[in-house]
Every structure is written in structure tokens, then in C-alpha cells.
Design a protein around this motif. Structure first.
Motif, PDB file in Angstrom:
ATOM      1  N   VAL A 253      65.462  66.248  11.979  1.00  0.00           N
ATOM      2  CA  VAL A 253      64.160  66.327  11.309  1.00  0.00           C
ATOM      3  C   VAL A 253      63.084  65.866  12.283  1.00  0.00           C
ATOM      4  CG1 VAL A 253      62.721  65.473   9.420  1.00  0.00           C
ATOM      5  CG2 VAL A 253      65.165  65.837   9.049  1.00  0.00           C
ATOM      6  N   LEU A 254      62.110  66.729  12.521  1.00  0.00           N
ATOM      7  CA  LEU A 254      60.964  66.359  13.356  1.00  0.00           C
ATOM      8  C   LEU A 254      59.702  66.739  12.602  1.00  0.00           C
ATOM      9  CD1 LEU A 254      59.599  65.424  15.974  1.00  0.00           C
ATOM     10  CD2 LEU A 254      59.964  67.734  16.897  1.00  0.00           C
ATOM     11  N   TYR A 255      58.925  65.720  12.265  1.00  0.00           N
ATOM     12  CA  TYR A 255      57.700  65.994  11.510  1.00  0.00           C
ATOM     13  C   TYR A 255      56.489  65.590  12.338  1.00  0.00           C
ATOM     14  CZ  TYR A 255      54.403  66.507   7.754  1.00  0.00           C
ATOM     15  OH  TYR A 255      53.337  66.931   6.999  1.00  0.00           O
ATOM     16  N   LEU A 256      55.680  66.569  12.675  1.00  0.00           N
ATOM     17  CA  LEU A 256      54.476  66.332  13.478  1.00  0.00           C
ATOM     18  C   LEU A 256      53.234  66.827  12.730  1.00  0.00           C
ATOM     19  CD1 LEU A 256      55.906  67.490  16.915  1.00  0.00           C
ATOM     20  CD2 LEU A 256      55.033  65.196  16.434  1.00  0.00           C
ATOM     21  N   GLY A 257      53.364  67.020  11.421  1.00  0.00           N
ATOM     22  CA  GLY A 257      52.255  67.544  10.622  1.00  0.00           C
ATOM     23  C   GLY A 257      51.063  66.596  10.626  1.00  0.00           C
TER      24      GLY A 257
ATOM     25  N   LEU B  67      55.173  71.329  11.374  1.00  0.00           N
ATOM     26  CA  LEU B  67      54.065  71.473  12.322  1.00  0.00           C
ATOM     27  C   LEU B  67      52.769  71.806  11.585  1.00  0.00           C
ATOM     28  CD1 LEU B  67      55.917  73.622  15.021  1.00  0.00           C
ATOM     29  CD2 LEU B  67      55.431  71.166  15.112  1.00  0.00           C
ATOM     30  N   CYS B  68      52.769  71.630  10.270  1.00  0.00           N
ATOM     31  CA  CYS B  68      51.615  72.000   9.454  1.00  0.00           C
ATOM     32  C   CYS B  68      50.410  71.101   9.772  1.00  0.00           C
ATOM     33  CB  CYS B  68      51.979  71.886   7.981  1.00  0.00           C
ATOM     34  SG  CYS B  68      52.695  70.286   7.560  1.00  0.00           S
ATOM     35  N   ASP B  69      49.233  71.552   9.342  1.00  0.00           N
ATOM     36  CA  ASP B  69      48.010  70.749   9.460  1.00  0.00           C
ATOM     37  C   ASP B  69      47.723  70.322  10.900  1.00  0.00           C
ATOM     38  OD1 ASP B  69      47.301  70.437   6.501  1.00  0.00           O
ATOM     39  OD2 ASP B  69      49.372  69.693   6.566  1.00  0.00           O
ATOM     40  N   ASN B  70      47.834  71.267  11.801  1.00  0.00           N
ATOM     41  CA  ASN B  70      47.413  71.035  13.180  1.00  0.00           C
ATOM     42  C   ASN B  70      46.414  72.132  13.549  1.00  0.00           C
ATOM     43  OD1 ASN B  70      48.872  68.721  14.636  1.00  0.00           O
ATOM     44  ND2 ASN B  70      50.528  69.631  13.445  1.00  0.00           N
ATOM     45  N   VAL B  71      46.224  72.392  14.825  1.00  0.00           N
ATOM     46  CA  VAL B  71      45.326  73.472  15.238  1.00  0.00           C
ATOM     47  C   VAL B  71      46.068  74.436  16.162  1.00  0.00           C
ATOM     48  CG1 VAL B  71      43.091  72.343  14.904  1.00  0.00           C
ATOM     49  CG2 VAL B  71      44.386  71.862  16.979  1.00  0.00           C
ATOM     50  N   LEU B  72      47.303  74.704  15.816  1.00  0.00           N
ATOM     51  CA  LEU B  72      48.142  75.580  16.642  1.00  0.00           C
ATOM     52  C   LEU B  72      47.639  77.018  16.580  1.00  0.00           C
ATOM     53  CD1 LEU B  72      51.646  74.275  15.494  1.00  0.00           C
ATOM     54  CD2 LEU B  72      50.454  73.742  17.630  1.00  0.00           C
ATOM     55  N   GLU B  73      47.496  77.631  17.741  1.00  0.00           N
ATOM     56  CA  GLU B  73      47.124  79.042  17.777  1.00  0.00           C
ATOM     57  C   GLU B  73      48.331  79.932  18.025  1.00  0.00           C
ATOM     58  OE1 GLU B  73      43.826  79.693  20.376  1.00  0.00           O
ATOM     59  OE2 GLU B  73      42.564  78.279  19.286  1.00  0.00           O
ATOM     60  N   THR B  74      49.343  79.338  18.632  1.00  0.00           N
ATOM     61  CA  THR B  74      50.590  80.087  18.838  1.00  0.00           C
ATOM     62  C   THR B  74      51.762  79.122  18.673  1.00  0.00           C
ATOM     63  OG1 THR B  74      50.637  79.605  21.209  1.00  0.00           O
ATOM     64  CG2 THR B  74      49.601  81.668  20.542  1.00  0.00           C
ATOM     65  N   ILE B  75      52.913  79.675  18.471  1.00  0.00           N
ATOM     66  CA  ILE B  75      54.130  78.865  18.531  1.00  0.00           C
ATOM     67  C   ILE B  75      55.070  79.555  19.515  1.00  0.00           C
ATOM     68  CG2 ILE B  75      53.998  77.772  16.267  1.00  0.00           C
ATOM     69  CD1 ILE B  75      55.940  79.923  15.273  1.00  0.00           C
TER      70      ILE B  75
END
Ligand SMILES: [Zn+2]
Length: 249
Positions: A55-59, A81-89
């Protein structure tokens, strides 16, 4: 903390961390790592050493990108990875074969790597509040193609022979750089001008998965036959998804 090398679960959510404390990377037995709701703006590529993580939570941070090395965390089952400003994964997410939950909502994603279709165990994928799903109108904007583009399209479609003999090298290279329109009904080509169009594709009759299409013109979007992944994919027998929920809203 280095002495706590047997630690398996670490909860550091809701603090004011601006980066992932390097000492965490020495805790090689960590299975659960919660770092949500901090001010972390980058994820170090050597997070890949934490190969026991499930489990890795970085939200809820300020992440703009995720290192490709995340694909080395091969035991991950839950990745937030929710609630970030990711433009790509990164496409390497497709290597996380045990992944069951992938949270990507509230980011700035415009497209997803098709590699996520390799995630056979994925049961939940959340995508709401990404440009990918909430406004397709912008994707339909098309700047008028240049005269070079228009004539290039015309020349390519007529398949005039022996162009190499009569045209300068740079024009020949330009003509050879043409991309095929993905609309199977179209047979058209494009160079620099294209329409990016998000299409929801039936996924084995159960789910609607957003995929980006590159079309030669706005008119090209009409009447595109639905792509059936069970029959159109070259790896037809390999795709047996058990995805249960794709959360778009
Ligand atoms: Zn087309």
C-alpha cells in the motif's frame, strides 16, 4: 528511525512534509506507507527500493509526476495518487500486476497509458475530475491546418510515385512523417494538426474505458465504429480483465 528497520506500517499523513524523508527508504520491510495530505512535490525515483510495499498512499500532495521506477514496486496492491497535479502517469504502472486499486481522481490527466490494460487484478480505478473525463470539448479544438499540411496530406493520399527524385530531401522527410488517422473508416493522414478526441470504449462489454484517439479532422469523429478490444487487439486471448469499477464521476 533507521533502528526501526523491521517496521512494516508507517502513517505520516496529514503533516507538513515537503519531501519524502530519505530515511524512509532505509525501511526495507515497509508494507504500508501513508504520506497523504502533506506538501510533497516530488517522489524520488529510488522509492523503488521499497519492494515490500503493498500500500502506497501519496494522495493530497503536490506531485506533478511519478517516476517510472514505481513499476518496480511489484507487490503494490493499492496505489493512491489522487488529489495531486499529475499531468501524466508512467506506462510502467502496467507492470504492477498485483494492483487492485488505483486512485487517480482530482489530477490533471489528459490521457492514460494503454499499459494499464495489463493490470489484470485491477478492481477499482478512480478518474473523476481529470481533464480526461470532464471536458472533451477542448480536445476537439483544432487550429486550421497550414497550407503545407493540407498539401502534404493531399500528396500523401495520392501516393504519387518517385517523389524522392523530384522533391528536396526535407519535403520528402516531411511527407514520410505523416501519421495515419486512427479512424479505420477514414484512411486519412495528418502531420502536425490533429484532433485529440477522448473516446469511451466498450471494454469486453462491461466497462467504458477512456482512450485518446488522434484524428485527422473534427469531421472524422462522426460515425467511428466502436472498437471492440476483444476482437481488435492482437493479444486477444491475454486480456481477461476483472476490473469491477471505473469511477468517472
Ligand atoms: Zn481521419
Amino acid at each position: 528511525m533507521q533502528l526501526l528497520s523491521n517496521m512494516e506500517h508507517l502513517y505520516l499523513s496529514g503533516n507538513r512534509l515537503e519531501y519524502l524523508p530519505p530515511v524512509i527508504l532505509t525501511l526495507r520491510k515497509l508494507k504500508t506507507l501513508h504520506l497523504g495530505g502533506n506538501f510533497i512535490d516530488s517522489c524520488p525515483s529510488n522509492i523503488s527500493v521499497l519492494t515490500s510495499l503493498t500500500v502506497l498512499y501519496l494522495g493530497g500532495n503536490r506531485l506533478r509526476e511519478i517516476p517510472a521506477s514505481i513499476g518496480c514496486l511489484y507487490q503494490l496492491e493499492n496505489l493512491g495518487l489522487c488529489d495531486n497535479v499529475l499531468e501524466t502517469i508512467p506506462s510502467t504502472l502496467g507492470d504492477l500486476h498485483y494492483l487492485e486499486t488505483l486512485s487517480l481522481h482530482n489530477n490533471k490527466l489528459r490521457t492514460l497509458p494503454t499499459d494499464i490494460l495489463n493490470l489484470r487484478r485491477l478492481q477499482q480505478l478512480s478518474l473523476r475530475n481529470n481533464p480526461l473525463v470532464h471536458s472533451f470539448v477542448h480536445n476537439m479544438d483544432l487550429a486550421p491546418p497550414s497550407l503545407k499540411e493540407l498539401s502534404g496530406r493531399s500528396v500523401r493520399l495520392q501516393r504519387t510515385p518517385n517523389l524522392e527524385e523530384v522533391l528536396p530531401t526535407d519535403l520528402v522527410e516531411y511527407l514520410n512523417s505523416a501519421c495515419q488517422c486512427v479512424n479505420p473508416e477514414c484512411n486519412g493522414v495528418y502531420f502536425d494538426a490533429r484532433v485529440e478526441h477522448v473516446k469511451f470504449v466498450d471494454f469486453c462489454g462491461k466497462y467504458r474505458v477512456p482512450l485518446m484517439q488522434f484524428l485527422c479532422s473534427p469531421r472524422c469523429s462522426a460515425g467511428i465504429p466502436s472498437v471492440d478490444y476483444e476482437t481488435s487487439s492482437e493479444s486477444e486471448e491475454e486480456i481477461e480483465p476483472i476490473m469491477r469499477r471505473v469511477l468517472l464521476g
